[in-house]
Design a protein around this motif. Sequence first.
Motif, PDB file in Angstrom:
ATOM      1  N   UNK A 186       0.681  -1.444  -0.307  1.00 18.04           N
ATOM      2  CA  UNK A 186       0.089  -0.146   0.030  1.00 18.04           C
ATOM      3  C   UNK A 186       0.335   1.086  -0.191  1.00 18.04           C
ATOM      4  N   UNK A 187       0.221   2.185  -1.335  1.00 21.48           N
ATOM      5  CA  UNK A 187       1.054   3.687  -0.548  1.00 21.48           C
ATOM      6  C   UNK A 187       0.419   4.999   0.086  1.00 21.48           C
ATOM      7  N   UNK A 188       0.698   4.578   0.983  1.00 20.98           N
ATOM      8  CA  UNK A 188       0.096   5.693   2.414  1.00 20.98           C
ATOM      9  C   UNK A 188       1.391   7.208   1.761  1.00 20.98           C
ATOM     10  N   UNK A 189       0.004   8.200   0.706  1.00 23.34           N
ATOM     11  CA  UNK A 189       0.275   9.301   1.086  1.00 23.34           C
ATOM     12  C   UNK A 189      -0.596  10.932   1.987  1.00 23.34           C
ATOM     13  N   UNK A 190      -0.975  10.255   2.804  1.00 22.87           N
ATOM     14  CA  UNK A 190      -1.772  11.296   4.002  1.00 22.87           C
ATOM     15  C   UNK A 190      -0.020  11.392   4.815  1.00 22.87           C
ATOM     16  N   UNK A 191      -0.483  13.215   5.147  1.00 18.39           N
ATOM     17  CA  UNK A 191       0.835  13.303   5.968  1.00 18.39           C
ATOM     18  C   UNK A 191       0.143  13.451   7.142  1.00 18.39           C
ATOM     19  N   UNK A 192      -1.171  13.332   7.789  1.00 19.12           N
ATOM     20  CA  UNK A 192      -1.246  12.901   8.793  1.00 19.12           C
ATOM     21  C   UNK A 192      -1.289  11.533   9.785  1.00 19.12           C
ATOM     22  N   UNK A 193      -1.378  10.778   8.181  1.00 22.25           N
ATOM     23  CA  UNK A 193      -1.148   8.788   8.534  1.00 22.25           C
ATOM     24  C   UNK A 193       0.453   8.266   8.684  1.00 22.25           C
ATOM     25  N   UNK A 194       1.278   9.468   7.472  1.00 21.67           N
ATOM     26  CA  UNK A 194       2.776   9.220   7.941  1.00 21.67           C
ATOM     27  C   UNK A 194       3.081   9.616   9.177  1.00 21.67           C
ATOM     28  N   UNK A 195       2.807  11.117   9.531  1.00 16.96           N
ATOM     29  CA  UNK A 195       3.247  11.634  11.133  1.00 16.96           C
ATOM     30  C   UNK A 195       2.465  10.526  12.010  1.00 16.96           C
ATOM     31  N   UNK A 196       1.851  10.096  12.326  1.00 16.41           N
ATOM     32  CA  UNK A 196       0.998   8.901  12.839  1.00 16.41           C
ATOM     33  C   UNK A 196       1.911   8.115  12.914  1.00 16.41           C
ATOM     34  N   UNK A 197       2.932   8.027  12.362  1.00 14.53           N
ATOM     35  CA  UNK A 197       4.226   6.722  11.692  1.00 14.53           C
ATOM     36  C   UNK A 197       5.798   7.119  13.113  1.00 14.53           C
ATOM     37  N   UNK A 198       5.517   8.238  13.327  1.00 10.41           N
ATOM     38  CA  UNK A 198       6.777   8.661  13.670  1.00 10.41           C
ATOM     39  C   UNK A 198       7.867   9.159  12.323  1.00 10.41           C
ATOM     40  N   UNK A 199       7.528   9.576  11.766  1.00 14.76           N
ATOM     41  CA  UNK A 199       8.340   9.006  10.170  1.00 14.76           C
ATOM     42  C   UNK A 199       8.155  10.403   9.627  1.00 14.76           C
ATOM     43  N   UNK A 200       9.571  11.370   9.754  1.00 19.67           N
ATOM     44  CA  UNK A 200      10.229  12.849   9.836  1.00 19.67           C
ATOM     45  C   UNK A 200      10.965  12.447   8.120  1.00 19.67           C
ATOM     46  N   UNK A 201      10.876  11.990   8.095  1.00 18.75           N
ATOM     47  CA  UNK A 201      12.105  12.067   6.436  1.00 18.75           C
ATOM     48  C   UNK A 201      11.491  10.571   5.348  1.00 18.75           C
ATOM     49  N   UNK A 202      10.889  10.872   4.544  1.00 18.11           N
ATOM     50  CA  UNK A 202      10.398  10.311   3.068  1.00 18.11           C
ATOM     51  C   UNK A 202      11.633   9.356   2.360  1.00 18.11           C
ATOM     52  N   UNK A 203      11.023   8.569   1.474  1.00 17.13           N
ATOM     53  CA  UNK A 203      10.077   7.533   1.717  1.00 17.13           C
ATOM     54  C   UNK A 203      10.121   6.871   3.235  1.00 17.13           C
ATOM     55  N   UNK A 247      10.495  -0.172   9.776  1.00 19.45           N
ATOM     56  CA  UNK A 247      11.841  -0.798   9.812  1.00 19.45           C
ATOM     57  C   UNK A 247      12.866   0.210   8.880  1.00 19.45           C
ATOM     58  N   UNK A 248      11.799   1.555   8.440  1.00 14.81           N
ATOM     59  CA  UNK A 248      13.337   2.100   7.161  1.00 14.81           C
ATOM     60  C   UNK A 248      12.185   3.429   7.184  1.00 14.81           C
ATOM     61  N   UNK A 249      13.359   4.291   7.083  1.00 17.30           N
ATOM     62  CA  UNK A 249      12.756   5.990   6.691  1.00 17.30           C
ATOM     63  C   UNK A 249      14.553   6.801   5.745  1.00 17.30           C
ATOM     64  N   UNK A 250      14.027   8.077   5.016  1.00 12.65           N
ATOM     65  CA  UNK A 250      14.774   8.521   4.769  1.00 12.65           C
ATOM     66  C   UNK A 250      15.435   8.419   3.453  1.00 12.65           C
ATOM     67  N   UNK A 251      14.878   7.533   2.177  1.00 10.78           N
ATOM     68  CA  UNK A 251      15.988   7.235   1.383  1.00 10.78           C
ATOM     69  C   UNK A 251      15.402   5.914   1.067  1.00 10.78           C
ATOM     70  N   UNK A 252      16.142   5.405  -0.619  1.00  8.86           N
ATOM     71  CA  UNK A 252      15.476   4.521  -0.993  1.00  8.86           C
ATOM     72  C   UNK A 252      16.062   2.837  -0.774  1.00  8.86           C
ATOM     73  N   UNK A 253      15.350   2.177   0.613  1.00  7.00           N
ATOM     74  CA  UNK A 253      15.984   1.205  -0.066  1.00  7.00           C
ATOM     75  C   UNK A 253      17.269   0.315  -0.716  1.00  7.00           C
ATOM     76  N   UNK A 254      17.733  -0.472  -0.237  1.00  2.00           N
ATOM     77  CA  UNK A 254      19.128  -1.072  -1.376  1.00  2.00           C
ATOM     78  C   UNK A 254      17.736  -2.837  -1.708  1.00  2.00           C
ATOM     79  N   UNK A 255      18.123  -3.271  -2.419  1.00  2.00           N
ATOM     80  CA  UNK A 255      17.351  -4.601  -2.793  1.00  2.00           C
ATOM     81  C   UNK A 255      17.500  -5.737  -1.140  1.00  2.00           C
ATOM     82  N   UNK A 256      19.009  -5.609  -0.897  1.00  2.00           N
ATOM     83  CA  UNK A 256      18.839  -6.829   0.083  1.00  2.00           C
ATOM     84  C   UNK A 256      18.124  -6.489   0.996  1.00  2.00           C
TER      85      UNK A 256
END
Length: 78
Positions: free
Chosen positions: A35-52, A61-70
């Motif tokens: 699922x792709x979540x674009x709602x800012x309030x929902x994103x902030x609800x997870x405590x994520x300050x830096x996307x993706x 499990x991750x924030x602030x950059x594109x994760x590698x394949x591994x």
Amino acid sequence: MKRIKVLGSGCRNCEITAKVISQAAAEAGIEIELEKVTDIAEIMGYGVMSTPGVVVDGVVVHSGGVPGPELARAWVQG
């Protein structure tokens, strides 16, 4: 089935992140719900300050950059 959310505004890095996760699941033969979540309030609800940001089964499990394949493989298999 793993439930994975990509948190972000829909920017290029968010799209790439979703693609990396989908590809990792396909290569592993594992079915996921993505699922792709674009709602800012929902994103902030997870405590994520830096996307993706990435949420797997309700846990950030991750924030602030594109994760590698591994990393994406570990999420879908874990």
